[in-house]
Design an enzyme around this catalytic site. Structure first.
Site, PDB file in Angstrom:
ATOM      1  N   LYS A  14     -69.314   0.468 -22.712  1.00 11.06           N
ATOM      2  CA  LYS A  14     -68.923   0.387 -24.114  1.00 11.06           C
ATOM      3  C   LYS A  14     -69.373  -0.928 -24.750  1.00 11.06           C
ATOM      4  O   LYS A  14     -69.882  -0.928 -25.872  1.00 11.06           O
ATOM      5  CB  LYS A  14     -67.400   0.548 -24.232  1.00 11.06           C
ATOM      6  CG  LYS A  14     -66.899   0.615 -25.644  1.00 11.06           C
ATOM      7  CD  LYS A  14     -65.574   1.376 -25.738  1.00 11.06           C
ATOM      8  CE  LYS A  14     -64.457   0.740 -24.936  1.00 11.06           C
ATOM      9  NZ  LYS A  14     -63.826  -0.398 -25.611  1.00 11.06           N
ATOM     10  N   ARG A  89     -56.001   3.262 -30.055  1.00 11.08           N
ATOM     11  CA  ARG A  89     -55.755   3.564 -28.646  1.00 11.08           C
ATOM     12  C   ARG A  89     -54.899   4.818 -28.473  1.00 11.08           C
ATOM     13  O   ARG A  89     -54.787   5.327 -27.366  1.00 11.08           O
ATOM     14  CB  ARG A  89     -54.994   2.410 -27.978  1.00 11.08           C
ATOM     15  CG  ARG A  89     -55.857   1.220 -27.699  1.00 11.08           C
ATOM     16  CD  ARG A  89     -55.057   0.197 -26.900  1.00 11.08           C
ATOM     17  NE  ARG A  89     -55.677  -1.107 -27.001  1.00 11.08           N
ATOM     18  CZ  ARG A  89     -56.736  -1.454 -26.296  1.00 11.08           C
ATOM     19  NH1 ARG A  89     -57.279  -0.622 -25.424  1.00 11.08           N
ATOM     20  NH2 ARG A  89     -57.272  -2.639 -26.445  1.00 11.08           N
ATOM     21  N   ARG A 128     -69.449  -4.039  -7.928  1.00 11.55           N
ATOM     22  CA  ARG A 128     -69.985  -5.111  -8.776  1.00 11.55           C
ATOM     23  C   ARG A 128     -69.914  -6.490  -8.113  1.00 11.55           C
ATOM     24  O   ARG A 128     -68.870  -6.909  -7.642  1.00 11.55           O
ATOM     25  CB  ARG A 128     -69.185  -5.124 -10.082  1.00 11.55           C
ATOM     26  CG  ARG A 128     -69.794  -5.883 -11.204  1.00 11.55           C
ATOM     27  CD  ARG A 128     -69.352  -5.304 -12.518  1.00 11.55           C
ATOM     28  NE  ARG A 128     -67.896  -5.427 -12.732  1.00 11.55           N
ATOM     29  CZ  ARG A 128     -67.285  -4.974 -13.824  1.00 11.55           C
ATOM     30  NH1 ARG A 128     -67.964  -4.370 -14.772  1.00 11.55           N
ATOM     31  NH2 ARG A 128     -65.983  -5.108 -13.953  1.00 11.55           N
ATOM     32  N   ARG A 163     -65.149 -10.004  -8.582  1.00  8.97           N
ATOM     33  CA  ARG A 163     -63.924 -10.309  -9.321  1.00  8.97           C
ATOM     34  C   ARG A 163     -62.722  -9.700  -8.614  1.00  8.97           C
ATOM     35  O   ARG A 163     -62.793  -8.589  -8.118  1.00  8.97           O
ATOM     36  CB  ARG A 163     -64.009  -9.754 -10.748  1.00  8.97           C
ATOM     37  CG  ARG A 163     -64.626 -10.734 -11.701  1.00  8.97           C
ATOM     38  CD  ARG A 163     -64.762 -10.215 -13.097  1.00  8.97           C
ATOM     39  NE  ARG A 163     -63.849  -9.123 -13.456  1.00  8.97           N
ATOM     40  CZ  ARG A 163     -63.949  -8.448 -14.590  1.00  8.97           C
ATOM     41  NH1 ARG A 163     -64.913  -8.720 -15.437  1.00  8.97           N
ATOM     42  NH2 ARG A 163     -63.097  -7.491 -14.877  1.00  8.97           N
ATOM     43  N   ARG A 174     -56.331   1.553 -13.898  1.00  6.18           N
ATOM     44  CA  ARG A 174     -56.941   1.445 -15.233  1.00  6.18           C
ATOM     45  C   ARG A 174     -57.481   2.789 -15.688  1.00  6.18           C
ATOM     46  O   ARG A 174     -57.331   3.178 -16.840  1.00  6.18           O
ATOM     47  CB  ARG A 174     -58.108   0.440 -15.212  1.00  6.18           C
ATOM     48  CG  ARG A 174     -57.680  -1.003 -15.340  1.00  6.18           C
ATOM     49  CD  ARG A 174     -58.878  -1.926 -15.303  1.00  6.18           C
ATOM     50  NE  ARG A 174     -59.749  -1.768 -16.461  1.00  6.18           N
ATOM     51  CZ  ARG A 174     -61.030  -2.109 -16.485  1.00  6.18           C
ATOM     52  NH1 ARG A 174     -61.613  -2.607 -15.413  1.00  6.18           N
ATOM     53  NH2 ARG A 174     -61.749  -1.949 -17.567  1.00  6.18           N
TER      54      ARG A 174
END
Ligand SMILES: [Zn+2]
Length: 220
Positions: A14, A89, A128, A163, A174
């Site tokens: 996004k 949202r 990642r 991270r 999430r």
């Protein structure tokens, strides 16, 4: 250009797509996070209230966010459309947003959903790795994005880091939260016939190309 609301689960790109649209079509990128930060920085009359809420760990109320949004949208750089990122949202916010648009004589525009398969999103996030030294980004889950030597940067040979919140558990939370909150919103915009769905799991060029097709079709 018609305004665009971008909806997307984690790892659908996004942020990247917002930036591509805003640069190409020269329209502002509007996110509620930025609105709040700017209000505090510029000593907006609501700045103290916002700081107090944030410092106490409370959520900033919809009323404040919508006030700031309304102010922002009346600035002249929004005359030729904008990209709204991270808002609304939920359906309640979507309804209030439309009331505001009516007050300031703007149209809803279109809603683009960047869709991505959950398994693929998970690989993008959990794999990642990044280099703190030079900013290079890798992904251990995709052969084409792996570093040549495990755990070391191709460019500067520094140690790659992950991270803390890029783990499976945080991802699942999430993603579940996203699905739960966004599903009714997707249905809401689908019923209004303003929703476009793009498969954002291929690559960023494909996604942007699809977005451009929609913009062209909508603005011809
Ligand atoms: Zn590096």
């Amino acid at each position: 250009m018609k305004s665009i609301i971008l909806l997307a689960p984690p790892a659908a790109g996004k942020g990247t797509q917002s930036e591509l649209i805003c640069n190409k079509y020269n329209v502002p990128h509007i996110s509620t996070g930025d609105l709040l930060r700017t209000a505090v920085r510029d000593n907006h009359p609501l700045a103290q209230t916002i700081s107090d809420l944030i410092n106490s760990g409370a959520l900033v109320t919809d009323e404040i966010v919508l006030d700031l949004l309304k102010e922002r949208l009346t600035k002249c750089d929004c005359d030729n459309g904008y990209v709204l990122d991270g808002f609304p949202r939920n359906v309640s916010q979507a309804v209030t947003y439309e009331e505001i648009l009516k007050e300031i004589d703007k149209e809803l525009g279109i809603v683009i959903l960047l869709d991505i398969d959950r398994k693929l999103a998970k690989k993008r996030i959990v794999g990642r790795l990044s280099c703190q030294a030079c900013g290079s980004v890798y992904n251990s889950m995709f052969d084409e994005h792996k570093s040549k030597v495990d755990g070391a940067c191709d460019n500067c040979h520094s140690v790659l880091t992950k991270r803390d919140d890029d783990n499976e558990e945080t991802f699942d939370k999430r993603f579940d939260a996203y699905v739960e909150k966004t599903k009714p919103l997707i249905d809401y915009y689908n019923d209004k016939e303003v929703l476009y769905r793009i498969d954002s799991g291929i690559d960023k060029e494909y996604t942007f190309n699809e977005i451009e097709k929609i913009i062209k079709e909508q603005n011809d």
